[in-house]
Design an enzyme around this catalytic site. Structure first.
Site, short mmCIF file in Angstrom:
data_model
loop_
_atom_site.label_atom_id
_atom_site.label_comp_id
_atom_site.label_asym_id
_atom_site.label_seq_id
_atom_site.Cartn_x
_atom_site.Cartn_y
_atom_site.Cartn_z
N LEU A 37 3.70 -1.88 3.61
CA LEU A 37 3.18 -0.83 2.87
C LEU A 37 3.38 0.61 3.26
O LEU A 37 2.70 0.75 4.49
CB LEU A 37 1.73 -1.32 2.19
CG LEU A 37 1.46 -2.24 1.27
CD1 LEU A 37 0.07 -2.47 0.96
CD2 LEU A 37 2.25 -1.85 0.09
N ASP A 38 3.82 1.53 2.57
CA ASP A 38 4.03 2.71 3.04
C ASP A 38 2.61 3.46 3.50
O ASP A 38 1.42 2.92 2.50
CB ASP A 38 4.59 3.61 2.18
CG ASP A 38 6.14 3.32 2.12
OD1 ASP A 38 6.65 2.75 2.92
OD2 ASP A 38 6.78 3.72 0.93
N PRO A 39 2.41 4.15 4.25
CA PRO A 39 1.13 4.88 4.54
C PRO A 39 0.27 5.26 3.27
O PRO A 39 -0.84 5.34 3.16
CB PRO A 39 1.30 5.83 5.49
CG PRO A 39 2.28 5.59 6.13
CD PRO A 39 3.25 4.75 5.08
N SER A 40 1.02 5.96 2.17
CA SER A 40 0.60 6.40 1.09
C SER A 40 0.08 5.29 0.09
O SER A 40 -0.56 5.74 -0.98
CB SER A 40 1.36 7.58 0.43
OG SER A 40 2.67 6.98 0.18
N VAL A 41 0.40 4.11 0.22
CA VAL A 41 0.10 3.30 -0.57
C VAL A 41 -0.69 2.29 -0.06
O VAL A 41 -1.04 1.80 1.05
CB VAL A 41 1.50 2.14 -0.77
CG1 VAL A 41 1.08 1.17 -1.84
CG2 VAL A 41 2.55 3.29 -1.20
#
EC number: 5.4.99.25
Length: 299
Positions: A37-41
Site C-alpha cells: 500500500l502506498d504511504p498515502s493510502v
C-alpha cells in the site's frame, strides 16, 4: 507464532514500516506483508507471521476492494497527488451522473492496463520507479487485469473556479490492478487529465477493514497477553482451495513429502490434519497422483 494479522495501515507509513513495527511488537523476524500500500493510502494490509509467510502469494490472489476519489482537470507524474503536475485542462461544465456511471460500468470486466512509471513493476531487472526517478523512459508491459465492480458512491463535486470535478467511487478488482491508472483511464474517456485524489483499501486477502487492528491494538494485545485472540490462522489464506481431511496413514506420507494416490478432484488441494492445513498438493497428470506443492506442517 504462526498466522495472519490484518492491520489497518495508517497514512504516512510504508508497508515496510508496518512490517518493521510488527517485528518489533512480536519480537520475531519472520514477518511479511501481502500487497504493498502506498504511504498515502490507508486500509487493509494483511501481515503474515511465521509459517504464514509461506502463503503470502495465495493471500495476494484474493480480490481487493477500494474506495476513493478521482479528480478531473489535471494530471501528475505519479497519477496521484504525490507527483508534480504535468497537464491541466479546465472543465467548462461537469460530467453528468449518467456519463460517469456509464463510463464506470464500461471499465469493468477483463481490461488491459499499462502500469504507472512510479510503480514496483520490474522491467529488465529494474523497478519502474527506479527508471522514473532517474529521468529515464522505458516501454511498459501491458497487463491483463480484472475489475469486478466500479461504482459511484456519492454525488460528485464540481469546482467551477478551478475547472475541476471530483468523483467518488468504490471498486472491486483483481490482483495487479493499479487504481491510480484506473483514475487516469477514466479521465482519458473524456479527453481529460485526471488523478486519483484519495484512496483507502477496504478489503484484501479475504479480510475486511472491520476485522483489522491498528498497530496500537496489536501492541495492547501483546501487553495483555492475548495475541492468540487476534492472530488469524494461516488457513484463511487458503480458503479458495478445496480442503480435504487426511487419515493418520496419509499424514505419515504427507509429513515426509510423499506422493498421495488419490483420484483427481481439483488441480490443487489443501490437506488438513489435526485441525490445521498442513500442505498444498498438486495433481501430476504424468504420475496420476498428487505431489507436494507447498509444505506448511503446522504443529
Amino acid at each position: 507464532m504462526d498466522g495472519i494479522i490484518p492491520i489497518n495501515k495508517e497514512r504516512g507509513m510504508t508497508s515496510h514500516d508496518v512490517v518493521a513495527k510488527v517485528r518489533g511488537i512480536l519480537r520475531t523476524k519472520k514477518v511479511g506483508h501481502s500487497g504493498t500500500l502506498d504511504p498515502s493510502v490507508d486500509g487493509v494490509l494483511p501481515i503474515c507471521v511465521g509459517r504464514a509467510t509461506k502463503v503470502v502469494d495465495y493471500l495476494m490472489g484474493f480480490g481487493k476492494v477500494y474506495q476513493g476519489s478521482i479528480t478531473l482537470g489535471f494530471s501528475t507524474t505519479t497519477e496521484d497527488l504525490d507527483g508534480e503536475v504535468v497537464e491541466t485542462k479546465k472543465l467548462d461544465e461537469p460530467l453528468t451522473d449518467e456519463q460517469i456511471n456509464q463510463t464506470l460500468t464500461a471499465m469493468t470486466g477483463t481490461l488491459i492496463q499499462i502500469p504507472p512509471m512510479y510503480s514496483a513493476v520490474k522491467v529488465k531487472g529494474r523497478k519502474l520507479y527506479e527508471y522514473a526517478r532517474a529521468g529515464e523512459t522505458v516501454e511498459r508491459p501491458q497487463r491483463q487485469i480484472k475489475v469486478y465492480d466500479f461504482v459511484q458512491t456519492r454525488p460528485s463535486i464540481f469546482d467551477a473556479e478551478k475547472g475541476q470535478q471530483t468523483i467518488y467511487f468504490k471498486v472491486s478488482c483483481g490482483k495487479g490492478t493499479y487504481v491510480r491508472t484506473l483514475a487516469v483511464d477514466f479521465g482519458r474517456h473524456f479527453g481529460l487529465p485526471a488523478v486519483m485524489s484519495d484512496l483507502s483499501r477496504l478489503a484484501s486477502g479475504g479480510f475486511k477493514i472491520e476485522e483489522c487492528l491498528t498497530l496500537s491494538d496489536l501492541e495492547q494485545a501483546r501487553d495483555e497477553d492475548r495475541l492468540s485472540t487476534v492472530i488469524q490462522p494461516l488457513d484463511r489464506a487458503l480458503d479458495n482451495f478445496n480442503t480435504i481431511t487426511i487419515s493418520d496413514v496419509e499424514w505419515e506420507i504427507v509429513k515426509n513429502g510423499g506422493f498421495l494416490n488419490r483420484p483427481q478432484t481439483d488441480e490443487i488441494i489443501a490437506l488438513k490434519y489435526n485441525g490445521n492445513i498442513q500442505a498444498l498438493y498438486q495433481y501430476d497428470t504424468n504420475r496420476q497422483n498428487y505431489i507436494p506443492k507447498k509444505m506448511l506442517l503446522v504443529r
